[in-house]
Design a protein around this motif. Structure first.
Motif, mmCIF file in Angstrom:
data_model
loop_
_atom_site.group_PDB
_atom_site.id
_atom_site.type_symbol
_atom_site.label_atom_id
_atom_site.label_comp_id
_atom_site.label_asym_id
_atom_site.label_seq_id
_atom_site.Cartn_x
_atom_site.Cartn_y
_atom_site.Cartn_z
ATOM 1 N N THR A 184 0.826 -1.212 0.000
ATOM 2 C CA THR A 184 0.000 0.000 0.000
ATOM 3 C C THR A 184 0.858 1.258 0.000
ATOM 4 O O THR A 184 0.490 2.274 -0.613
ATOM 5 N N TYR A 197 -10.118 -1.960 -0.857
ATOM 6 C CA TYR A 197 -9.409 -3.148 -0.346
ATOM 7 C C TYR A 197 -10.363 -4.331 -0.299
ATOM 8 O O TYR A 197 -11.460 -4.243 0.266
ATOM 9 N N HIS A 214 -2.232 -2.817 5.596
ATOM 10 C CA HIS A 214 -2.782 -1.880 4.620
ATOM 11 C C HIS A 214 -3.218 -0.579 5.302
ATOM 12 O O HIS A 214 -2.880 0.528 4.850
ATOM 13 N N ARG A 215 -3.928 -0.714 6.398
ATOM 14 C CA ARG A 215 -4.430 0.472 7.092
ATOM 15 C C ARG A 215 -3.307 1.289 7.720
ATOM 16 O O ARG A 215 -3.374 2.528 7.782
ATOM 17 N N LEU A 218 -1.966 3.461 4.992
ATOM 18 C CA LEU A 218 -2.858 4.590 4.718
ATOM 19 C C LEU A 218 -2.680 5.684 5.770
ATOM 20 O O LEU A 218 -2.593 6.878 5.444
ATOM 21 N N GLU A 219 -2.628 5.269 7.019
ATOM 22 C CA GLU A 219 -2.482 6.245 8.100
ATOM 23 C C GLU A 219 -1.166 6.997 7.975
ATOM 24 O O GLU A 219 -1.111 8.223 8.156
ATOM 25 N N GLU A 225 -9.142 6.576 5.917
ATOM 26 C CA GLU A 225 -9.861 5.457 5.300
ATOM 27 C C GLU A 225 -11.369 5.673 5.363
ATOM 28 O O GLU A 225 -11.902 6.147 6.365
ATOM 29 N N ASP A 226 -12.018 5.289 4.298
ATOM 30 C CA ASP A 226 -13.477 5.353 4.207
ATOM 31 C C ASP A 226 -14.017 3.939 4.379
ATOM 32 O O ASP A 226 -13.502 2.987 3.776
ATOM 33 N N TRP A 229 -14.527 1.529 1.537
ATOM 34 C CA TRP A 229 -13.408 1.036 0.746
ATOM 35 C C TRP A 229 -12.954 -0.371 1.122
ATOM 36 O O TRP A 229 -11.972 -0.870 0.557
ATOM 37 N N THR A 230 -13.597 -1.034 2.039
ATOM 38 C CA THR A 230 -13.201 -2.397 2.419
ATOM 39 C C THR A 230 -14.380 -3.347 2.262
ATOM 40 O O THR A 230 -15.466 -3.100 2.791
#
Length: 348
Positions: A184, A197, A214-215, A218-219, A225-226, A229-230
């Motif tokens: 990511t 994702y 993955h998260r 993003l952080e 994160e929305d 999106w997962t």
């Protein structure tokens, strides 16, 4: 305290001879009686002192390999490598060892059943592959089985699976968090900020660890994160296809799809193609594992390469006592980011 055949007979309220007949299968026994005996065996966790296996031997020449789905290349590659290391002379009296691949289908109940059967057969070794069920109660039951296997002289190895402390099992773990984070980070470095994702089953440790990586990426990139999106599914192409359509329904402006494994990524690419979207010009796609087909896809798939064959071979050698166990009984196997043509800068 060791449970005896007489203990089973007392629990089932039958004679020891009847218990022996049920377990050996060499004499007809009424169905109700048979069920009562087998229930007592399970309740007491009785281990049959195998067919003359035991002409005094502590273990047999049987090696059990547990997989979720042998048709999945992820498990097939590891199982093949494990079996390759246990073939050849080395069993009692120089005989061949018998490898038995146990396909659990991802069922926690089947996993426990196979461990019980291998325990009764006094398996020389048991190798469990892939992620575990992310449930404390099930983990405790599995740990109890592994502990009994180890105490009986069976070598237990976990390959690509989290450690099981205080069981005697050796763990060769995959760095799923680190690999997913690197994947990511590659996409966010390219400029992607709307990343869908596709996760595996929510109850698997592999799913949780890869999603956590993955998260974390993003952080670190400042991407909020929305929840849209997962999407969770199975580790197969069909789930990838259906989940991608769902992601596009939720957010048509996604610029990248990150799949929890390569099979999911294949399905994602098919869904994008059917929607008239190009990879990577419209949507980038990334996977995980680097299964054999990944490099042959058009365009080739960006993914994280796990050394499945090497890890399986090492697990086989450890299981056979031909390689020393890692310090502390745990070794982490890292993946390698493979950047290929399926990922690129997001469209303007």
């Amino acid at each position: 305290m060791t449970v005896t055949l007489a203990d089973v007979a007392a629990r089932a309220q039958v004679s020891p001879a009847t218990v022996s007949r049920v377990l050996n299968g060499n004499y007809p026994v009424a169905a109700a009686t048979r069920e009562r005996v087998l229930r007592a065996v399970d309740e007491l966790d009785y281990v049959l002192n195998g067919p003359a296996s035991a002409l005094a031997a502590a273990t047999s020449d049987l090696v059990g390999i547990l997989v979720n789905d042998i048709a999945d290349p992820f498990f097939g590659i590891m199982a093949s490598a494990i079996q390759g290391e246990i073939q050849g002379p080395g069993g009692r009296a120089g005989g061949e060892r018998l490898a038995v691949v146990c396909n659990t289908g991802g069922s926690p109940e089947r996993e426990l059943t196979y461990l019980t059967l291998l325990q009764r057969q006094r398996a020389a070794a048991v190798v469990l592959t892939g992620g575990a069920v992310d449930d404390a109660a099930h983990a405790a039951k599995v740990a109890a089985k592994l502990r009994r296997l180890s105490e009986a002289g069976t070598r237990v190895v976990l390959c690509g699976r989290p450690p099981a402390p205080d069981t005697g099992a050796v763990a060769l773990t995959f760095d799923n968090r680190g690999g997913a984070r690197a994947l990511t980070e590659h996409l966010t470095a390219l400029g992607h900020r709307r990343l869908g994702y596709i996760a595996g089953p929510a109850e698997r440790t592999t799913t949780r660890h890869r999603l956590e990586g993955h998260r974390a990426a993003l952080e670190a990139a400042g991407v909020k994160e929305d929840d849209r999106w997962t999407v969770y599914g199975h580790y197969d192409r069909r789930s990838g296809y259906e989940a991608t359509l769902e992601l596009l329904r939720r957010d048509p402006d996604l610029t990248a799809v990150v799949a929890a494994n390569d099979s999911i990524a294949l399905g994602a690419r098919a869904a994008l193609r059917d929607r008239g979207l190009r990879v990577p010009e419209d949507v980038s796609v990334a996977g995980f594992d680097d299964l054999p087909f990944s490099v042959d896809a058009a365009p080739a798939l960006t993914t994280v390469r796990l050394p499945l064959a090497q890890a399986g071979a090492r697990a086989g050698r450890v299981a056979m006592g031909r390689e020393e166990t890692p310090p502390g009984g745990i070794a982490s196997v890292r993946g390698e980011l493979m950047v290929r043509a399926s990922t690129g800068v997001p469209r303007a």
